[in-house]
Write a protein that holds these residues in place. Sequence first.
Motif, PDB file in Angstrom:
ATOM      1  N   TYR A 158      36.231  36.055  27.797  1.00 45.93           N
ATOM      2  CA  TYR A 158      37.438  36.047  28.619  1.00 45.93           C
ATOM      3  C   TYR A 158      38.434  37.158  28.312  1.00 45.93           C
ATOM      4  O   TYR A 158      39.280  37.463  29.151  1.00 45.93           O
ATOM      5  CB  TYR A 158      38.138  34.681  28.526  1.00 45.93           C
ATOM      6  N   VAL A 159      38.358  37.774  27.147  1.00 52.22           N
ATOM      7  CA  VAL A 159      39.301  38.850  26.838  1.00 52.22           C
ATOM      8  C   VAL A 159      39.155  40.034  27.805  1.00 52.22           C
ATOM      9  O   VAL A 159      40.168  40.599  28.239  1.00 52.22           O
ATOM     10  CB  VAL A 159      39.171  39.291  25.365  1.00 52.22           C
ATOM     11  N   PRO A 160      37.938  40.461  28.190  1.00 52.12           N
ATOM     12  CA  PRO A 160      37.856  41.536  29.191  1.00 52.12           C
ATOM     13  C   PRO A 160      38.525  41.175  30.521  1.00 52.12           C
ATOM     14  O   PRO A 160      39.153  42.033  31.152  1.00 52.12           O
ATOM     15  CB  PRO A 160      36.341  41.732  29.365  1.00 52.12           C
ATOM     16  N   ASN A 186      30.583  31.172  33.486  1.00 52.19           N
ATOM     17  CA  ASN A 186      31.876  31.756  33.142  1.00 52.19           C
ATOM     18  C   ASN A 186      32.036  33.152  33.738  1.00 52.19           C
ATOM     19  O   ASN A 186      33.154  33.553  34.077  1.00 52.19           O
ATOM     20  CB  ASN A 186      32.052  31.789  31.627  1.00 52.19           C
ATOM     21  N   TRP A 187      30.936  33.903  33.868  1.00 52.93           N
ATOM     22  CA  TRP A 187      31.011  35.193  34.557  1.00 52.93           C
ATOM     23  C   TRP A 187      31.510  34.994  35.984  1.00 52.93           C
ATOM     24  O   TRP A 187      32.389  35.733  36.452  1.00 52.93           O
ATOM     25  CB  TRP A 187      29.641  35.868  34.567  1.00 52.93           C
ATOM     26  N   ALA A 188      30.948  34.007  36.682  1.00 50.46           N
ATOM     27  CA  ALA A 188      31.379  33.742  38.056  1.00 50.46           C
ATOM     28  C   ALA A 188      32.853  33.341  38.095  1.00 50.46           C
ATOM     29  O   ALA A 188      33.601  33.783  38.975  1.00 50.46           O
ATOM     30  CB  ALA A 188      30.509  32.645  38.674  1.00 50.46           C
ATOM     31  N   VAL A 189      33.283  32.518  37.134  1.00 50.62           N
ATOM     32  CA  VAL A 189      34.693  32.119  37.069  1.00 50.62           C
ATOM     33  C   VAL A 189      35.578  33.351  36.884  1.00 50.62           C
ATOM     34  O   VAL A 189      36.632  33.473  37.524  1.00 50.62           O
ATOM     35  CB  VAL A 189      34.917  31.104  35.933  1.00 50.62           C
ATOM     36  N   CYS A 190      35.162  34.267  36.039  1.00 55.59           N
ATOM     37  CA  CYS A 190      35.929  35.501  35.838  1.00 55.59           C
ATOM     38  C   CYS A 190      36.028  36.294  37.141  1.00 55.59           C
ATOM     39  O   CYS A 190      37.082  36.878  37.444  1.00 55.59           O
ATOM     40  CB  CYS A 190      35.294  36.349  34.745  1.00 55.59           C
ATOM     41  N   MET A 191      34.959  36.310  37.930  1.00 57.36           N
ATOM     42  CA  MET A 191      35.007  36.985  39.223  1.00 57.36           C
ATOM     43  C   MET A 191      36.011  36.292  40.152  1.00 57.36           C
ATOM     44  O   MET A 191      36.752  36.968  40.887  1.00 57.36           O
ATOM     45  CB  MET A 191      33.621  36.996  39.877  1.00 57.36           C
ATOM     46  N   PHE A 192      36.050  34.962  40.118  1.00 48.71           N
ATOM     47  CA  PHE A 192      37.025  34.233  40.939  1.00 48.71           C
ATOM     48  C   PHE A 192      38.451  34.621  40.546  1.00 48.71           C
ATOM     49  O   PHE A 192      39.328  34.770  41.408  1.00 48.71           O
ATOM     50  CB  PHE A 192      36.853  32.722  40.779  1.00 48.71           C
ATOM     51  N   LEU A 193      38.693  34.772  39.252  1.00 52.38           N
ATOM     52  CA  LEU A 193      40.036  35.106  38.776  1.00 52.38           C
ATOM     53  C   LEU A 193      40.403  36.544  39.148  1.00 52.38           C
ATOM     54  O   LEU A 193      41.544  36.810  39.563  1.00 52.38           O
ATOM     55  CB  LEU A 193      40.115  34.906  37.264  1.00 52.38           C
ATOM     56  N   VAL A 194      39.453  37.462  39.019  1.00 46.32           N
ATOM     57  CA  VAL A 194      39.720  38.847  39.410  1.00 46.32           C
ATOM     58  C   VAL A 194      39.986  38.923  40.912  1.00 46.32           C
ATOM     59  O   VAL A 194      40.812  39.717  41.378  1.00 46.32           O
ATOM     60  CB  VAL A 194      38.542  39.757  39.009  1.00 46.32           C
ATOM     61  N   LEU A 195      39.304  38.087  41.685  1.00 49.55           N
ATOM     62  CA  LEU A 195      39.547  38.012  43.126  1.00 49.55           C
ATOM     63  C   LEU A 195      41.027  37.763  43.413  1.00 49.55           C
ATOM     64  O   LEU A 195      41.637  38.406  44.275  1.00 49.55           O
ATOM     65  CB  LEU A 195      38.687  36.911  43.734  1.00 49.55           C
ATOM     66  N   HIS A 196      41.627  36.832  42.672  1.00 48.67           N
ATOM     67  CA  HIS A 196      43.052  36.540  42.862  1.00 48.67           C
ATOM     68  C   HIS A 196      43.914  37.739  42.471  1.00 48.67           C
ATOM     69  O   HIS A 196      44.895  38.052  43.153  1.00 48.67           O
ATOM     70  CB  HIS A 196      43.453  35.310  42.047  1.00 48.67           C
TER      71      HIS A 196
END
Length: 376
Positions: free
Chosen positions: A168-170, A326-336
């Motif tokens: 999650y740090v990246p 978790n990779w997919a979740v990170c993509m969802f967050l970057v989307l926002h």
Amino acid sequence: MNVNLGRWQNPWRLMLAVNAAVLLGVFLVKIRLPPYVPYIHLLVDYHYGFTKRALIGAIVAVFTDKVPVWLVFALAGATWLITLGLFAKLFRRTFGFDDAQLPLFVFTAGSPFFLKNFMHTLGHFDIYGCALAIGLLLIPAQSIAYVVVAALVAIVLILIHHINLLMYVPTIAAIVVLRFYLVQGITRQNVAVGIAALAAVGILFLVAQFAGTIDVSYDEFLRHLQGRMADPSRTDLLAFGYIWYQPLSKELADTWARMPSNILGVPVFALLIWLHTPLWRYFARLIGALGSELHRRIVIAAIIMISAGYLVMFAIVFDYSRWISNWAVCMFLVLHAVKMLPSSKDVPVIPSDDRATTIFAWVVTLIPRVGIVRPF
């Protein structure tokens, strides 16, 4: 009555209801399973000095000397509910909750990668990174204090588990760049603070990885953990105590020994990602609509950086279903984060009346979870 019936005839609203039922089912299954790894993380503290993976246990130790098993589900359940609430608030702020945005909400909040898999991995540390990253998307990013707060968040995550440096740090770094540096601009001061923050996080990771080991014998360590258990007879819950003694070389060897069988799950992961095609197309349109070519390039570079971190994790630790989720979740967050950047044009939402999109969404809705190591 007719109005209410009509609302439930909307397939996207019905998908939300089905998702809620699936989540309940996953929870009922989860609480019947022994929480081996999550429970031992509540027992390990700083009794023997600085120790990796010990922050959560150290906090628990402040409030109680004896740790009951039910505390795993109480703490994890509260964290899950907080994460749900934070994501709902973020989604409302970024996109709104009108009917036009329901397909996007179904493909993110209803994804088997996200809240449903966090329910299946209840008690694991992954969700803390997600919750804190959402918090960084919600708070103002108008001063250098934002960079400092993000660094403190990264430090907390590494103290919870040092693998968060890749997990999650990246994504947190990407959020800081997209929300602060691209909007506020680059100055000598904020660049210096950013470099100092990266250095502090990197040094802490090295300390946790190489100096956070326990010096006492394994048997003594287990006796200490048993002394913290509310029911010391449940020695089966200490089976994973060896992970505090396992060197990086052993983790690598175990991962590559399991690689031939675990790699068989990759086509399933690819299929799950493909089922989110309407979401990825919308994401690509958002990036393409950004008002600056520099912003587009930085967003793409951030996605590559985050994905590279997960590729490294795949080579080190074999919990593949967790990593891809978790990779997919990170993509969802970057989307926002991308949605918050200036755009040159309006981007059409995910269509709610497209047959293929609706079919994909139903499949995504009905998949209860992805898993921990192998798919499902």
